[in-house]
Design an enzyme around this catalytic site. Structure first.
Site, PDB file in Angstrom:
ATOM      1  N   LYS A 111       0.870  -1.212  -0.034  1.00 47.29           N
ATOM      2  CA  LYS A 111      -0.033   0.211   0.000  1.00 47.29           C
ATOM      3  C   LYS A 111       0.859   1.160  -0.075  1.00 47.29           C
ATOM      4  O   LYS A 111       0.482   2.312  -0.541  1.00 47.29           O
ATOM      5  CB  LYS A 111      -0.936   0.185   1.435  1.00 47.29           C
ATOM      6  CG  LYS A 111      -2.067  -0.899   1.289  1.00 47.29           C
ATOM      7  CD  LYS A 111      -3.075  -0.558   0.584  1.00 47.29           C
ATOM      8  CE  LYS A 111      -4.118  -1.707   0.356  1.00 47.29           C
ATOM      9  NZ  LYS A 111      -4.989  -1.822  -0.492  1.00 47.29           N
ATOM     10  N   LYS A 194      -3.532 -11.951  -8.618  1.00 49.19           N
ATOM     11  CA  LYS A 194      -4.715 -12.003  -7.784  1.00 49.19           C
ATOM     12  C   LYS A 194      -5.873 -11.361  -8.354  1.00 49.19           C
ATOM     13  O   LYS A 194      -5.647 -10.270  -8.908  1.00 49.19           O
ATOM     14  CB  LYS A 194      -4.289 -11.459  -6.400  1.00 49.19           C
ATOM     15  CG  LYS A 194      -5.120 -11.362  -5.163  1.00 49.19           C
ATOM     16  CD  LYS A 194      -4.688 -10.690  -4.008  1.00 49.19           C
ATOM     17  CE  LYS A 194      -5.922 -10.535  -3.133  1.00 49.19           C
ATOM     18  NZ  LYS A 194      -5.587  -9.383  -2.188  1.00 49.19           N
ATOM     19  N   LYS A 197     -10.161  -6.106  -6.169  1.00 46.32           N
ATOM     20  CA  LYS A 197     -11.134  -4.795  -6.687  1.00 46.32           C
ATOM     21  C   LYS A 197     -10.106  -3.808  -7.048  1.00 46.32           C
ATOM     22  O   LYS A 197     -10.716  -3.049  -8.160  1.00 46.32           O
ATOM     23  CB  LYS A 197     -11.771  -4.251  -5.516  1.00 46.32           C
ATOM     24  CG  LYS A 197     -12.860  -5.324  -4.865  1.00 46.32           C
ATOM     25  CD  LYS A 197     -13.353  -4.827  -3.409  1.00 46.32           C
ATOM     26  CE  LYS A 197     -12.809  -5.805  -2.506  1.00 46.32           C
ATOM     27  NZ  LYS A 197     -13.726  -5.938  -1.530  1.00 46.32           N
TER      28      LYS A 197
END
Ligand code: TYM
Length: 330
Positions: A111, A194, A197
């Protein structure tokens, strides 16, 4: 009886990865255990959603939980912010969570790379909030996908640290769980590792996607020029396609295309057509239930109220006991 708990962040519609990683295992277990499934709306604040978006997403995710088969009469289904005691436990756990160990968490490092302008404290302490979610019901088993394994390890660390510090045997050691099998990772359609979203348009198939959308996404999935020799190992994008097929199609279908691949006779167009139809068939009952439930605001509100009540009984007790263990006035 084991306490089983899991949750999903309300940051958009649920995709096949969420379903196979967390939801499906959970719905299978809800009758044999004491189960909690929640909507992690505190967690979703790390990306600063608007109030409208937050509400919309919480409702949508709850609808999808119910459509997938979670039974609010059997399991406790609740919204995280309806159990504000979670925030208090998070505060207590943060006192014994160290900057170094939090900075080493893979999801934090990722992140920090993808959103360098928003590396907030919530992001750094995400694993302590997740530990609070799990420990507040003193859960034993946590059905999650492979990507959450490290967070569960942190939860065990925090639980053990608390027990040691206060010389108690209060929190159990929760484990990531997939019905006794290896944890699962559903890959994306864009050749990447993966389904997610935030991995870009076309990477994920959502449970609520219409058949035409599913066909379009699958037909655009990344492949290659095809195998150049018999029994060649499959490169990542092809392995990914097979992995999705293994999740939704019959073993015979998978074996058929596997044989074709090994014999250098595979036509990816045929494989994708079959895969799209199998996904459509698989998601059809979900899609219909999602539509029906979305229109029933009264029922959704009732489910939320019921969950809030039940979650409070268990979570409230834990936080009361933790306060006493720490030394606050009873
Ligand atoms: P989240 O919202 O990113 O994902 C929800 C669940 O879906 C699983 N998942 C996948 N599984 C397999 N393949 C994929 N491609 C895939 N993508 C997502 C995740 O592993 C997860 O189980 N931190 C959690 C939410 C959370 C939580 C908790 C979970 C907060 N507190 C306490 C369990 C217990 C998360 O971000 O999940």
């Amino acid at each position: 009886m084991d306490v089983v708990l899991s949750g999903i962040r309300p940051t958009g519609n649920l995709h096949l990865g969420n379903y196979f990683g967390a939801l499906r295992n959970f719905t299978k277990m809800q009758h044999e255990n004491n189960c909690y499934f929640f909507i992690a709306d505190y967690h979703s604040l790390t990306t600063h959603p608007t109030p409208e978006h937050l509400q919309e997403n919480v409702k949508q995710v709850l609808v999808e939980y119910l459509a997938a088969g979670l039974d609010p009469e059997v399991a406790t289904i609740y919204v995280q912010s309806d159990l504000p005691e979670t925030a208090e436990l998070y505060l207590f756990l943060n006192m014994n969570a160290y900057k170094g160990e939090l900075e080493r968490v893979t999801t934090f490092k990722e992140k920090a790379k993808t959103q360098p302008n928003n590396i907030n404290a919530g992001l750094l302490t995400y694993p302590t909030l997740m530990a609070a979610d799990i420990l507040i019901h003193r859960a034993h088993k946590v059905p999650v996908g492979k990507d959450q394994e490290q967070h569960l390890e942190m939860t065990r660390t925090f639980a053990n640290r608390f027990n040691r510090l206060y010389k108690v045997d209060y929190f159990p050691e929760p484990v990531a769980y997939n019905f006794g099998e290896d944890l699962i990772k559903i890959p994306g359609l864009d050749g990447s590792g993966k389904m997610g979203k935030s991995e870009g348009e076309g990477n994920a198939i959502f449970l609520a996607d219409e058949p035409a959308v599913i066909r379009k996404k699958v037909m655009r999935a990344v492949t290659d020029a095809g195998p150049q020799e018999m029994n060649a190992p499959k490169p990542d994008p092809i392995r990914n396609l097979f992995a999705i097929m293994e999740a939704v199609s019959s073993p015979d279908t998978v074996a058929y295309f596997d044989e074709k691949y090994n014999a250098c006779q595979i036509r990816y167009g045929d494989m994708k057509k079959q895969l799209a139809e199998d996904i459509i068939l698989f998601t059809e009952p979900l899609r219909e239930k999602i539509k029906a439930l979305s229109a029933d605001d009264n029922y959704i509100r009732k489910v939320m109220e019921m969950g809030k009540e039940k979650a409070h009984q268990s979570g409230g007790r834990t936080v009361r006991e933790v306060r006493e263990i720490i030394g606050f006035r009873p």
